[in-house]
Design a protein around this motif. Structure first.
Motif, PDB file in Angstrom:
ATOM      1  N   GLY A  50       0.810  -1.205   0.000  1.00 54.64           N
ATOM      2  CA  GLY A  50       0.000   0.000   0.000  1.00 54.64           C
ATOM      3  C   GLY A  50       0.848   1.263   0.000  1.00 54.64           C
ATOM      4  O   GLY A  50       1.832   1.371   0.743  1.00 54.64           O
ATOM      5  N   HIS A  51       0.492   2.197  -0.835  1.00 55.53           N
ATOM      6  CA  HIS A  51       1.124   3.520  -0.874  1.00 55.53           C
ATOM      7  C   HIS A  51       0.026   4.569  -0.766  1.00 55.53           C
ATOM      8  O   HIS A  51      -1.154   4.291  -1.016  1.00 55.53           O
ATOM      9  CB  HIS A  51       1.907   3.721  -2.174  1.00 55.53           C
ATOM     10  CG  HIS A  51       3.027   2.762  -2.374  1.00 55.53           C
ATOM     11  ND1 HIS A  51       4.301   2.992  -1.915  1.00 55.53           N
ATOM     12  CD2 HIS A  51       3.066   1.549  -2.995  1.00 55.53           C
ATOM     13  CE1 HIS A  51       5.084   1.972  -2.237  1.00 55.53           C
ATOM     14  NE2 HIS A  51       4.366   1.088  -2.898  1.00 55.53           N
ATOM     15  N   VAL A  52       0.412   5.766  -0.412  1.00 52.84           N
ATOM     16  CA  VAL A  52      -0.532   6.884  -0.422  1.00 52.84           C
ATOM     17  C   VAL A  52       0.092   8.053  -1.170  1.00 52.84           C
ATOM     18  O   VAL A  52       1.317   8.188  -1.237  1.00 52.84           O
ATOM     19  CB  VAL A  52      -0.942   7.326   1.002  1.00 52.84           C
ATOM     20  CG1 VAL A  52      -1.708   6.226   1.712  1.00 52.84           C
ATOM     21  CG2 VAL A  52       0.275   7.752   1.812  1.00 52.84           C
ATOM     22  N   LEU A  53      -0.750   8.869  -1.757  1.00 53.98           N
ATOM     23  CA  LEU A  53      -0.291  10.069  -2.446  1.00 53.98           C
ATOM     24  C   LEU A  53      -1.336  11.156  -2.291  1.00 53.98           C
ATOM     25  O   LEU A  53      -2.526  10.869  -2.086  1.00 53.98           O
ATOM     26  CB  LEU A  53      -0.032   9.795  -3.933  1.00 53.98           C
ATOM     27  CG  LEU A  53      -1.256   9.589  -4.844  1.00 53.98           C
ATOM     28  CD1 LEU A  53      -0.898   9.952  -6.282  1.00 53.98           C
ATOM     29  CD2 LEU A  53      -1.759   8.147  -4.783  1.00 53.98           C
ATOM     30  N   ASP A  54      -0.889  12.392  -2.328  1.00 53.58           N
ATOM     31  CA  ASP A  54      -1.811  13.516  -2.397  1.00 53.58           C
ATOM     32  C   ASP A  54      -2.244  13.637  -3.848  1.00 53.58           C
ATOM     33  O   ASP A  54      -1.481  14.092  -4.708  1.00 53.58           O
ATOM     34  CB  ASP A  54      -1.141  14.800  -1.913  1.00 53.58           C
ATOM     35  CG  ASP A  54      -0.818  14.740  -0.424  1.00 53.58           C
ATOM     36  OD1 ASP A  54      -1.474  13.964   0.300  1.00 53.58           O
ATOM     37  OD2 ASP A  54       0.092  15.467   0.010  1.00 53.58           O
ATOM     38  N   ARG A  55      -3.457  13.195  -4.116  1.00 59.95           N
ATOM     39  CA  ARG A  55      -3.902  12.982  -5.483  1.00 59.95           C
ATOM     40  C   ARG A  55      -4.586  14.218  -6.067  1.00 59.95           C
ATOM     41  O   ARG A  55      -5.379  14.880  -5.420  1.00 59.95           O
ATOM     42  CB  ARG A  55      -4.875  11.800  -5.507  1.00 59.95           C
ATOM     43  CG  ARG A  55      -5.177  11.301  -6.891  1.00 59.95           C
ATOM     44  CD  ARG A  55      -5.980  10.018  -6.830  1.00 59.95           C
ATOM     45  NE  ARG A  55      -7.152  10.104  -7.651  1.00 59.95           N
ATOM     46  CZ  ARG A  55      -7.147  10.221  -8.963  1.00 59.95           C
ATOM     47  NH1 ARG A  55      -6.016  10.273  -9.622  1.00 59.95           N
ATOM     48  NH2 ARG A  55      -8.271  10.304  -9.632  1.00 59.95           N
ATOM     49  N   PRO A 223      -6.003  14.252  -0.210  1.00 61.14           N
ATOM     50  CA  PRO A 223      -4.797  13.902   0.545  1.00 61.14           C
ATOM     51  C   PRO A 223      -4.792  12.417   0.920  1.00 61.14           C
ATOM     52  O   PRO A 223      -5.841  11.815   1.146  1.00 61.14           O
ATOM     53  CB  PRO A 223      -4.899  14.788   1.792  1.00 61.14           C
ATOM     54  CG  PRO A 223      -6.356  15.083   1.937  1.00 61.14           C
ATOM     55  CD  PRO A 223      -6.924  15.113   0.556  1.00 61.14           C
ATOM     56  N   ALA A 224      -3.592  11.840   0.957  1.00 59.06           N
ATOM     57  CA  ALA A 224      -3.382  10.455   1.389  1.00 59.06           C
ATOM     58  C   ALA A 224      -4.297   9.464   0.662  1.00 59.06           C
ATOM     59  O   ALA A 224      -4.868   8.552   1.272  1.00 59.06           O
ATOM     60  CB  ALA A 224      -3.563  10.337   2.901  1.00 59.06           C
ATOM     61  N   ALA A 225      -4.428   9.629  -0.655  1.00 57.47           N
ATOM     62  CA  ALA A 225      -5.222   8.688  -1.443  1.00 57.47           C
ATOM     63  C   ALA A 225      -4.458   7.368  -1.578  1.00 57.47           C
ATOM     64  O   ALA A 225      -3.255   7.364  -1.830  1.00 57.47           O
ATOM     65  CB  ALA A 225      -5.505   9.269  -2.818  1.00 57.47           C
ATOM     66  N   PRO A 226      -5.132   6.229  -1.423  1.00 57.06           N
ATOM     67  CA  PRO A 226      -4.427   4.946  -1.475  1.00 57.06           C
ATOM     68  C   PRO A 226      -4.192   4.459  -2.898  1.00 57.06           C
ATOM     69  O   PRO A 226      -4.980   4.724  -3.803  1.00 57.06           O
ATOM     70  CB  PRO A 226      -5.385   4.002  -0.739  1.00 57.06           C
ATOM     71  CG  PRO A 226      -6.745   4.577  -1.003  1.00 57.06           C
ATOM     72  CD  PRO A 226      -6.552   6.074  -1.067  1.00 57.06           C
ATOM     73  N   THR A 227      -3.108   3.733  -3.086  1.00 61.68           N
ATOM     74  CA  THR A 227      -2.820   3.063  -4.354  1.00 61.68           C
ATOM     75  C   THR A 227      -1.877   1.902  -4.069  1.00 61.68           C
ATOM     76  O   THR A 227      -1.005   2.011  -3.200  1.00 61.68           O
ATOM     77  CB  THR A 227      -2.215   4.035  -5.387  1.00 61.68           C
ATOM     78  OG1 THR A 227      -2.032   3.344  -6.628  1.00 61.68           O
ATOM     79  CG2 THR A 227      -0.877   4.602  -4.927  1.00 61.68           C
ATOM     80  N   ALA A 292       5.651  10.749  -5.797  1.00 65.54           N
ATOM     81  CA  ALA A 292       5.021  10.176  -4.609  1.00 65.54           C
ATOM     82  C   ALA A 292       5.623   8.833  -4.221  1.00 65.54           C
ATOM     83  O   ALA A 292       5.394   8.351  -3.103  1.00 65.54           O
ATOM     84  CB  ALA A 292       3.514  10.004  -4.839  1.00 65.54           C
ATOM     85  N   MET A 293       6.391   8.227  -5.119  1.00 61.59           N
ATOM     86  CA  MET A 293       6.949   6.901  -4.874  1.00 61.59           C
ATOM     87  C   MET A 293       8.421   6.940  -4.479  1.00 61.59           C
ATOM     88  O   MET A 293       8.866   6.173  -3.633  1.00 61.59           O
ATOM     89  CB  MET A 293       6.809   6.020  -6.139  1.00 61.59           C
ATOM     90  CG  MET A 293       5.389   5.833  -6.615  1.00 61.59           C
ATOM     91  SD  MET A 293       4.402   4.889  -5.444  1.00 61.59           S
ATOM     92  CE  MET A 293       3.023   6.008  -5.229  1.00 61.59           C
ATOM     93  N   THR A 294       9.182   7.821  -5.123  1.00 59.57           N
ATOM     94  CA  THR A 294      10.624   7.811  -4.936  1.00 59.57           C
ATOM     95  C   THR A 294      11.197   9.159  -5.344  1.00 59.57           C
ATOM     96  O   THR A 294      10.597   9.873  -6.148  1.00 59.57           O
ATOM     97  CB  THR A 294      11.274   6.695  -5.779  1.00 59.57           C
ATOM     98  OG1 THR A 294      12.696   6.755  -5.653  1.00 59.57           O
ATOM     99  CG2 THR A 294      10.913   6.822  -7.248  1.00 59.57           C
TER     100      THR A 294
END
Length: 478
Positions: A50-55, A223-227, A292-294
């Motif tokens: 699970g990751h999160v990003l401000d989408r 904010p903090a949308a899951p992916t 958002a990943m790296t």
């Protein structure tokens, strides 16, 4: 083996129905769930990271521009640029020229800037093992032009600019439409849009008379949308070594990204046939939202960081002796009809960009990769500056790898058109199937796969200077 083409066609149809699959969107999540279900149906244990990003997401209906009360057609929104209130932002239209716009001149206003569609010498982007290339002397792609165009939205925001209208120059309107570029930048908190070249005259005229413009970019910010990244392991009979099969899942059309079709086909083969080396299948998220990943490399970098036990060869860990990165299967060549201005298939396949990161793997590819139209594939090696696509992290981590990352101009466009040729896709999957069979067998020793040798810092620096000089020269001419 049962004919797999009906399954491939059904998987492509799902992509058509889902449409744009930006990172963490409902459509993207649905595809990720489908991949997880299909891996599980093969009897593989499926894992989810699970990751999160401000989408950020802006539907086409929420993007508009008016100048002097007259609507101006737009090509697309600038992803993760920013957002306006529901009624937009209003200010004087100011045209800025030069390669480095003086943003301060548009403080409190809406800036209009032009971005040339660049043709970059291919030798700076793609090298080869035998001196040949299928890409021609230059490479042009809106992705490159958007990244190299030199627009600094952070500087524009700091200068007090209300919004930016970036106008394509030298890119046909039909290709500019729906381009989701650039996709590697951080959130700028400044609304920006792309306009087609055909409206440049109207924008110049509006700016010259000091017209008032209203820009709307009503983006949803979550904010903090899951992916999720999904991955599974097919254990090998011989312990200690692995082969990595990689793709990504977010994308804009049927080509970008359909690599999961190949990954699932290879997983089906692995689940049904004994193999010596362990095969790891990873469908990663975040390719269209890399920040958002790296902070370095492509999205697969995050997966490698999180799972060293599957590849780094330390005590108790598997050692990845090879990797396969599958992207952009079956891409058709498109062109603009000069008579109608329509953008569509030419009837040919897009030239394959097929990497091998060691000379030994290049020889293996030439041996097993299927011919198309009687011609063998041109096998590229990473140039000093860049390795396109999700094979890049394997290269950076010195895992010998083969990667398909064909790059048509429509790659990042939300394009409602038949971009995939099923026969080409099937041939390419057959090629990857044979490569996996050979790489997963210990009859091909690890030391026969070659050693990855990244370019030295000096070579990178020299290539960067040469490429920058070439780009600046073209910008001056334009």
């Amino acid at each position: 083996m049962q004919n797999p083409k009906p399954r491939y066609a059904a998987q492509l149809e799902q992509l058509t129905l889902l449409g744009m699959r930006s990172t963490g969107s409902a459509a993207h999540s649905e595809l990720v769930d489908t991949i997880a279900d299909e891996l599980a149906a093969l009897g593989l244990e499926v894992h989810r990271d699970g990751h999160v990003l401000d989408r950020w997401e802006a539907p086409e209906s929420a993007v508009s521009l008016e100048v002097g009360g007259e609507p101006i057609p737009l090509a697309s929104a600038w992803p993760y640029s920013g957002a306006t209130p529901a009624d937009g932002v209003t200010g004087r239209l100011v045209r800025l020229g030069g390669r480095r716009p003086r943003w301060a001149d548009a403080a409190g206003a809406i800036a209009v800037v032009e971005v040339p569609h660049l043709r970059v010498p291919s030798r700076f982007l793609v090298d080869s093992w035998d001196g040949s290339t299928a890409l021609g002397p230059t490479v042009s792609n809106p992705v490159l032009s958007a990244e190299l165009g030199g627009l600094d939205l952070a500087a524009a925001r700091a200068a007090g600019v209300l919004g930016v209208v970036a106008v394509w120059r030298g890119l046909p309107d039909a290709i500019a439409a729906g381009q989701y570029v650039p996709f590697t930048q951080p959130y700028h908190d400044l609304p920006a849009v792309w306009a087609p070249e055909s409206v440049s005259g109207r924008l110049r005229a509006g700016a010259s008379r000091g017209a008032t413009a209203r820009l709307r970019l009503v983006a949803a910010l979550t904010p903090a949308a899951p992916t999720d990244t999904v991955w599974a392991v097919s254990p090998g009979a011989v312990p200690g070594e692995s082969v990595l099969v990689i793709t990504h899942t977010d994308g804009s059309n049927e080509v970008e990204e359909n690599g999961h079709i190949g990954l699932l086909a290879l997983a089906r083969d692995a689940a049904g046939t004994a193999h010596d080396r362990t095969i790891v299948f990873a469908a990663v998220t975040g390719h269209l939202r890399i920040p958002a990943m790296t902070d370095h490399g492509q999205a697969t970098t995050a997966w490698l960081r999180d799972h060293p036990e599957l590849w780094d060869g330390r005590i108790g860990h598997l050692r990845a002796v090879a990797g396969l990165a599958i992207e952009h299967l079956g891409a058709r060549a498109f062109a603009v009809d000069p008579a109608t201005g329509d953008y569509g298939p030419t009837g040919a396949a897009e030239p394959e960009l097929l990497y091998a990161t060691t000379r030994e793997l290049a020889s293996l590819v030439r041996l097993v990769w299927p011919e198309r139209d009687g011609a063998s594939a041109t096998v590229a090696k990473p140039a000093p500056l860049i390795h396109f696509g999700e094979g890049e992290p394997l290269f950076e981590h010195r895992i010998p790898a083969i990667a398909l990352v064909t790059a048509p101009e429509y790659l990042l466009a939300e394009l409602d058109a038949p971009t995939v040729d099923l026969e080409t896709l099937a041939l390419q999957i057959d090629g990857f199937r044979e490569l996996q069979r050979r790489l997963a067998s210990t009859s091909l020793p690890a030391d026969a796969l070659g050693t990855v040798r990244p370019p030295s810092r000096l070579r990178r620096a020299v290539a960067a200077v040469c490429a920058l000089t070439a780009v600046r020269s073209q910008l001056r001419r334009d």
